[in-house]
Enzyme design. Structure first.
Site, mmCIF file in Angstrom:
data_model
loop_
_atom_site.group_PDB
_atom_site.id
_atom_site.type_symbol
_atom_site.label_atom_id
_atom_site.label_comp_id
_atom_site.label_asym_id
_atom_site.label_seq_id
_atom_site.Cartn_x
_atom_site.Cartn_y
_atom_site.Cartn_z
ATOM 1 N N LYS A 129 17.307 -9.300 90.418
ATOM 2 C CA LYS A 129 16.896 -10.100 91.574
ATOM 3 C C LYS A 129 17.374 -9.487 92.894
ATOM 4 O O LYS A 129 16.694 -9.600 93.923
ATOM 5 C CB LYS A 129 17.409 -11.531 91.426
ATOM 6 C CG LYS A 129 16.677 -12.322 90.344
ATOM 7 C CD LYS A 129 15.191 -12.407 90.609
ATOM 8 C CE LYS A 129 14.470 -13.292 89.601
ATOM 9 N NZ LYS A 129 13.015 -13.410 89.882
ATOM 10 N N TYR A 187 20.374 -10.016 85.176
ATOM 11 C CA TYR A 187 19.487 -10.855 86.000
ATOM 12 C C TYR A 187 19.858 -10.735 87.475
ATOM 13 O O TYR A 187 18.992 -10.594 88.345
ATOM 14 C CB TYR A 187 19.593 -12.304 85.542
ATOM 15 C CG TYR A 187 18.679 -13.261 86.273
ATOM 16 C CD1 TYR A 187 17.344 -13.386 85.906
ATOM 17 C CD2 TYR A 187 19.153 -14.057 87.322
ATOM 18 C CE1 TYR A 187 16.496 -14.270 86.564
ATOM 19 C CE2 TYR A 187 18.314 -14.936 87.987
ATOM 20 C CZ TYR A 187 16.989 -15.043 87.603
ATOM 21 O OH TYR A 187 16.163 -15.915 88.264
ATOM 22 N N ASN A 196 5.958 -13.990 90.925
ATOM 23 C CA ASN A 196 6.868 -15.051 90.509
ATOM 24 C C ASN A 196 7.303 -14.937 89.054
ATOM 25 O O ASN A 196 8.315 -15.517 88.676
ATOM 26 C CB ASN A 196 6.197 -16.410 90.733
ATOM 27 C CG ASN A 196 6.983 -17.561 90.155
ATOM 28 O OD1 ASN A 196 8.013 -17.962 90.698
ATOM 29 N ND2 ASN A 196 6.520 -18.089 89.019
ATOM 30 N N LYS A 200 2.413 -3.434 94.084
ATOM 31 C CA LYS A 200 1.715 -2.159 94.255
ATOM 32 C C LYS A 200 0.213 -2.357 94.348
ATOM 33 O O LYS A 200 -0.441 -1.853 95.276
ATOM 34 C CB LYS A 200 2.046 -1.226 93.089
ATOM 35 C CG LYS A 200 1.310 0.107 93.139
ATOM 36 C CD LYS A 200 1.697 0.994 91.968
ATOM 37 C CE LYS A 200 0.955 2.321 92.001
ATOM 38 N NZ LYS A 200 1.358 3.200 90.862
ATOM 39 N N SER A 220 16.073 -14.808 94.032
ATOM 40 C CA SER A 220 17.010 -15.802 93.504
ATOM 41 C C SER A 220 18.289 -15.775 94.316
ATOM 42 O O SER A 220 18.665 -14.727 94.862
ATOM 43 C CB SER A 220 17.340 -15.499 92.036
ATOM 44 O OG SER A 220 18.357 -16.361 91.539
#
Length: 277
Positions: free
Chosen positions: A189, A185, A116, A151, A170
């Protein structure tokens, strides 16, 4: 999920999970261990609290906000579960690896991992920005940080034979926001969305991978946005407002719980209808 044992007729099906007969029990996280990066505040904190309310023991991650330690203790007291806060820079692969291993040792397992942690793009049109530091900061946190988290959590999931990976993506990975310019951004996302879908296929024999795509939410991450810009947002959102973080937790709980044992590679958009038109 299909077995990797090949036959002349193709892969053999694996056994279906044993599920609770009552629907509310499907959403219970009792006995599970959950870990949430970027959970000292905002969406991550609300998700961590919701998981604890659903019965999970929770590892809270923070980087620059030590209030996470107090908040972890408050959640433990409120919900009667084990919680612990871990300081980690998700942009550092070695730190992430060590933190995931420490959580596994401290809690005796890891059932749910939520990637997150994220930062916004705050500097406007990409071609007007001096140097690459701002781009690197967003990509290293929002995309590379999610990759490192997945990972090392995935390695544990494979060893255990089960796990649920949840990414905070998002709506910006689906559409191009206006009026603010934030190509970096949006690209990061979108990368998170496709990373999750790809892992859903790679991990199909032992774990699930899904994403939640929030729209405009009332969190600290958007405090820098001018009120005039937010007014333009509200005109574009069918619901006419920004969302509350509490309105997101049902999506995360669904993906974390046994209610979604046949759901992987999915994305749940929670945006007040922004992406619908």
């Amino acid at each position: 999920m299909a077995s990797t044992h090949a036959t002349g007729l193709g892969p053999l099906p694996t056994a279906a999970p044993t599920l609770a007969p009552h629907v509310l029990d499907l959403f219970s996280l009792k006995g599970k261990v959950a870990s949430v990066t970027g959970s000292s505040s905002g969406i991550g904190l609300e998700v961590a609290r919701a998981f604890a309310q659903a019965g999970a023991d929770v590892a809270i991650w923070y980087h620059g906000n030590p209030k996470a330690i107090e908040r972890a203790a408050a959640i433990a007291k409120e919900c009667g579960v084990k919680t612990k806060a871990y300081k980690c820079a998700v942009t550092d692969s070695k730190e992430v690896e060590a933190t995931v291993k420490q959580i596994y040792e401290d809690f005796g397992g890891l059932d749910i991992m939520v990637a997150n942690a994220g930062v916004p793009w705050t500097t406007g049109p990409m071609i007007d920005v001096e140097g690459d530091a701002d781009w690197d900061k967003v990509v290293n946190t929002d995309l590379n940080g999610a990759y490192y988290t997945a990972k090392y959590a995935g390695q544990i999931f494979k060893k255990q034979g089960h796990g649920s990976m949840i990414f905070t993506a998002s709506m910006s990975g689906h559409i191009v926001n206006i009026p603010q310019m934030q190509a970096c951004y949006n690209a990061a996302k979108a990368g998170v969305l496709h990373l999750s879908r790809s892992l859903a296929v790679e991990w199909a024999g032992f774990a699930r991978s899904n994403t939640v795509s929030p729209g405009y939410m009332l969190t600290e991450i958007s405090d820098f946005i001018p009120h005039e810009t937010k007014q333009k947002w509200w005109q574009l959102i069918p619901a006419g407002r920004e969302g509350m973080t509490r309105e997101l937790v049902g999506a995360y709980l669904y993906f974390a719980s046994d209610a979604s044992t046949y759901t992987t590679g999915a994305d749940l958009v929670v945006d007040g209808g922004y992406c619908a038109p």
